[in-house]
Motif scaffolding. Structure first.
Motif, mmCIF file in Angstrom:
data_model
loop_
_atom_site.group_PDB
_atom_site.id
_atom_site.type_symbol
_atom_site.label_atom_id
_atom_site.label_comp_id
_atom_site.label_asym_id
_atom_site.label_seq_id
_atom_site.Cartn_x
_atom_site.Cartn_y
_atom_site.Cartn_z
ATOM 1 N N THR A 64 46.204 30.455 37.584
ATOM 2 C CA THR A 64 47.308 29.774 36.900
ATOM 3 C C THR A 64 48.569 29.873 37.754
ATOM 4 O OG1 THR A 64 48.510 29.623 34.791
ATOM 5 C CG2 THR A 64 48.074 31.827 35.643
ATOM 6 N N GLY A 65 49.518 29.017 37.507
ATOM 7 C CA GLY A 65 50.754 29.026 38.283
ATOM 8 C C GLY A 65 51.693 30.146 37.868
ATOM 9 N N SER A 66 52.204 30.887 38.857
ATOM 10 C CA SER A 66 53.175 31.947 38.599
ATOM 11 C C SER A 66 53.817 32.342 39.931
ATOM 12 C CB SER A 66 52.501 33.158 37.944
ATOM 13 O OG SER A 66 53.445 34.186 37.705
ATOM 14 N N GLN A 67 55.121 32.460 39.952
ATOM 15 C CA GLN A 67 55.826 32.782 41.187
ATOM 16 C C GLN A 67 55.935 34.299 41.378
ATOM 17 O OE1 GLN A 67 56.874 30.479 43.525
ATOM 18 N NE2 GLN A 67 57.103 32.346 44.762
ATOM 19 N N LEU A 68 55.592 34.772 42.559
ATOM 20 C CA LEU A 68 55.686 36.202 42.864
ATOM 21 C C LEU A 68 57.157 36.643 42.848
ATOM 22 C CD1 LEU A 68 53.759 38.548 43.675
ATOM 23 C CD2 LEU A 68 54.419 38.082 46.059
ATOM 24 N N MET A 69 57.394 37.789 42.232
ATOM 25 C CA MET A 69 58.756 38.299 42.055
ATOM 26 C C MET A 69 58.893 39.683 42.666
ATOM 27 S SD MET A 69 60.052 35.780 40.257
ATOM 28 C CE MET A 69 61.577 36.454 39.560
ATOM 29 N N GLU A 84 62.842 35.884 43.413
ATOM 30 C CA GLU A 84 61.600 35.198 43.764
ATOM 31 C C GLU A 84 61.292 35.415 45.247
ATOM 32 O OE1 GLU A 84 62.061 31.123 42.682
ATOM 33 O OE2 GLU A 84 61.717 31.507 40.545
ATOM 34 N N LEU A 85 60.008 35.534 45.537
ATOM 35 C CA LEU A 85 59.558 35.714 46.917
ATOM 36 C C LEU A 85 58.820 34.470 47.391
ATOM 37 C CD1 LEU A 85 58.208 39.390 46.896
ATOM 38 C CD2 LEU A 85 60.489 38.568 47.533
ATOM 39 N N TYR A 86 59.031 34.088 48.641
ATOM 40 C CA TYR A 86 58.397 32.905 49.222
ATOM 41 C C TYR A 86 57.752 33.284 50.560
ATOM 42 C CZ TYR A 86 61.088 30.485 45.667
ATOM 43 O OH TYR A 86 61.617 30.077 44.472
ATOM 44 N N GLU A 87 56.643 32.648 50.838
ATOM 45 C CA GLU A 87 55.871 33.013 52.022
ATOM 46 C C GLU A 87 56.638 32.823 53.328
ATOM 47 O OE1 GLU A 87 54.783 31.051 49.571
ATOM 48 O OE2 GLU A 87 52.617 31.215 49.237
ATOM 49 N N ARG A 95 51.407 36.481 56.464
ATOM 50 C CA ARG A 95 51.037 35.381 55.568
ATOM 51 C C ARG A 95 49.542 35.099 55.605
ATOM 52 N NH1 ARG A 95 55.512 32.682 58.020
ATOM 53 N NH2 ARG A 95 54.075 31.173 58.953
ATOM 54 N N GLU A 96 48.914 35.339 56.745
ATOM 55 C CA GLU A 96 47.484 35.038 56.884
ATOM 56 C C GLU A 96 46.609 35.937 56.010
ATOM 57 O OE1 GLU A 96 46.662 35.324 61.020
ATOM 58 O OE2 GLU A 96 47.442 33.325 61.507
ATOM 59 N N VAL A 97 47.069 37.123 55.678
ATOM 60 C CA VAL A 97 46.239 38.063 54.913
ATOM 61 C C VAL A 97 46.642 38.130 53.450
ATOM 62 C CG1 VAL A 97 45.774 39.471 56.943
ATOM 63 C CG2 VAL A 97 47.746 40.016 55.500
ATOM 64 N N LEU A 98 47.676 37.385 53.068
ATOM 65 C CA LEU A 98 48.139 37.405 51.686
ATOM 66 C C LEU A 98 47.760 36.107 50.978
ATOM 67 C CD1 LEU A 98 51.712 38.947 52.117
ATOM 68 C CD2 LEU A 98 49.625 40.105 51.366
ATOM 69 N N PRO A 99 47.496 36.164 49.666
ATOM 70 C CA PRO A 99 47.207 34.943 48.909
ATOM 71 C C PRO A 99 48.488 34.146 48.676
ATOM 72 C CG PRO A 99 47.271 36.815 47.440
ATOM 73 C CD PRO A 99 47.437 37.361 48.823
ATOM 74 N N SER A 100 48.331 33.026 47.997
ATOM 75 C CA SER A 100 49.490 32.204 47.681
ATOM 76 C C SER A 100 50.455 32.966 46.773
ATOM 77 C CB SER A 100 49.038 30.911 46.991
ATOM 78 O OG SER A 100 50.156 30.172 46.538
ATOM 79 N N PHE A 101 51.750 32.838 47.052
ATOM 80 C CA PHE A 101 52.757 33.554 46.271
ATOM 81 C C PHE A 101 53.035 32.878 44.925
ATOM 82 C CE2 PHE A 101 55.261 36.192 49.610
ATOM 83 C CZ PHE A 101 54.069 36.760 50.038
ATOM 84 N N ASN A 102 52.608 31.637 44.754
ATOM 85 C CA ASN A 102 52.928 30.922 43.510
ATOM 86 C C ASN A 102 51.700 30.660 42.646
ATOM 87 O OD1 ASN A 102 51.687 29.007 45.046
ATOM 88 N ND2 ASN A 102 53.400 27.564 45.050
ATOM 89 N N GLU A 103 50.648 31.432 42.850
ATOM 90 C CA GLU A 103 49.440 31.322 42.026
ATOM 91 C C GLU A 103 48.938 32.717 41.665
ATOM 92 O OE1 GLU A 103 47.420 27.119 43.519
ATOM 93 O OE2 GLU A 103 46.622 29.044 44.219
ATOM 94 N N ILE A 152 56.792 44.683 43.052
ATOM 95 C CA ILE A 152 56.428 43.294 43.340
ATOM 96 C C ILE A 152 55.354 42.911 42.339
ATOM 97 C CG2 ILE A 152 55.249 41.787 44.988
ATOM 98 C CD1 ILE A 152 56.716 43.182 47.216
ATOM 99 N N TYR A 153 55.503 41.757 41.703
ATOM 100 C CA TYR A 153 54.596 41.423 40.609
ATOM 101 C C TYR A 153 54.630 39.921 40.338
ATOM 102 C CZ TYR A 153 58.962 41.231 38.002
ATOM 103 O OH TYR A 153 60.244 40.923 37.582
ATOM 104 N N TRP A 154 53.609 39.473 39.587
ATOM 105 C CA TRP A 154 53.576 38.140 39.008
ATOM 106 C C TRP A 154 53.849 38.257 37.504
ATOM 107 C CZ3 TRP A 154 49.233 38.302 42.648
ATOM 108 C CH2 TRP A 154 49.348 37.376 43.710
#
Length: 318
Positions: A64-69, A84-87, A95-103, A152-154
């Motif tokens: 589901t959609g959710s922005q990493l905070m 809010e955190l952005y890649e 970035r290559e080893v982390l999932p999407s920050f907004n999912e 750090i959390y969703w």
């Protein structure tokens, strides 16, 4: 039409009935996978019940959609703010080893998800396992001297959880409907290959993975299935792979065209050979080339004056 029986029919009916729990339906899927011999179906249902872990492929319907905070405070842990955190602010290697920050993907079992949804909290958070690594990196490279990243959390809500549970039920509806469509009439248990492919379709949403196609005979016939390019099946058989043909019990094989040599051999090969031989002998006789009989060898005769062999023990005259 008689009512369909069996686990597959129960799953199909229960999937559209909100009063039937997801746990009940998934347990039946495990049992159905055992009957069909499908490890893929059993594993999928077991993971939906107990949760996904390790390198398991998590279906898209669990995302589901959710922005990493990020939670940021001063050195004393006060005056906290969220950000809010952005890649794009992180290096490419990270970035290559982390999932999407907004999912946000939920890996928990359906029972745990249902319990969180029933709590009806709108301020629930989920902290990923790799959060400490990212917190350390941010405190070293992306914070003010007097600030510190503490969390750090969703964030997610009970509404998001109910949406995930609803999509899991929809996946069960799709699975049972597709399996029923691929199972011949009068047969309660789907084929293993059909079950495996339908599970893959449910996980990925890609219908192209379903290549299994049952073939159904007419009245009083035997249900048969074939899968793979150029495969055929006759009788109560299942065929997989390319360029395969099989015939089962009580099957009628298609008419086979025989060569002239096979037909000649069956109609009298030896008669034909003797006819040819007789013609050859007749031609030799006409040309005077008939072979003369071989004389038999007579035993040597005894002539006068020659000594006849004497029998052992016989008297001789002088």
């Amino acid at each position: 039409m008689s009512r369909k029986l069996g686990l597959l029919a129960d799953i199909q009916a229960g999937a559209v009935d909100e009063s039937v729990s997801l746990e009940n339906l998934l347990n039946k899927c495990i049992a159905l996978g055992g009957q069909a011999g499908s490890v893929r179906l059993r594993d999928w249902a077991r993971q939906e019940l107990n949760g996904y872990s390790g390198e398991a492929e998590i279906p898209d319907y669990r995302t589901t959609g959710s922005q990493l905070m990020a939670r940021i405070t001063n050195r004393a842990g006060r005056n906290g703010i969220t950000q809010e955190l952005y890649e794009h602010v992180f290096p490419e290697q990270l970035r290559e080893v982390l999932p999407s920050f907004n999912e946000l993907t939920f890996y928990q079992g359906v029972g745990e998800l249902a319990a969180m949804a029933e709590a009806n909290r709108e301020d629930t958070i989920f902290s990923p396992a790799w959060a400490p690594m990212l917190i350390k990196y941010m405190n070293e490279h992306h914070t003010e001297p007097l600030s510190v990243v503490t969390q750090i959390y969703w964030p997610f809500s009970a509404t998001s959880l109910r949406g995930v549970l609803s999509r899991i039920r929809t996946a069960l509806v799709e699975l049972s409907t597709e399996l029923a469509d691929l199972t011949p009439p009068g047969q309660e248990v789907p084929a293993q290959e059909a079950a495996d492919q339908v599970v893959q379709f449910v996980i990925t949403g890609d219908r192209a993975v379903i290549t299994y196609s049952p073939q159904i005979t007419g009245d009083h016939g035997t249900n048969i299935t074939a899968s793979g390019a150029h495969s055929t099946a006759v009788g109560g058989q299942t065929v997989t792979g390319d360029n395969n043909t099989t015939a089962g019990r009580d099957a009628t094989a298609p008419a086979k065209t025989e060569s002239w040599w096979t037909r000649t051999r069956k109609r009298g090969l030896f008669v034909a050979l003797f006819t040819i031989l007789a013609g050859v002998l007749a031609l030799l006789t006409y040309l005077g080339l008939t072979p003369s009989p071989t004389p038999s060898k007579a035993p040597p005769s005894t002539t006068a004056g020659s000594s006849a062999p004497t029998a052992p023990g016989a008297a001789t005259s002088r």
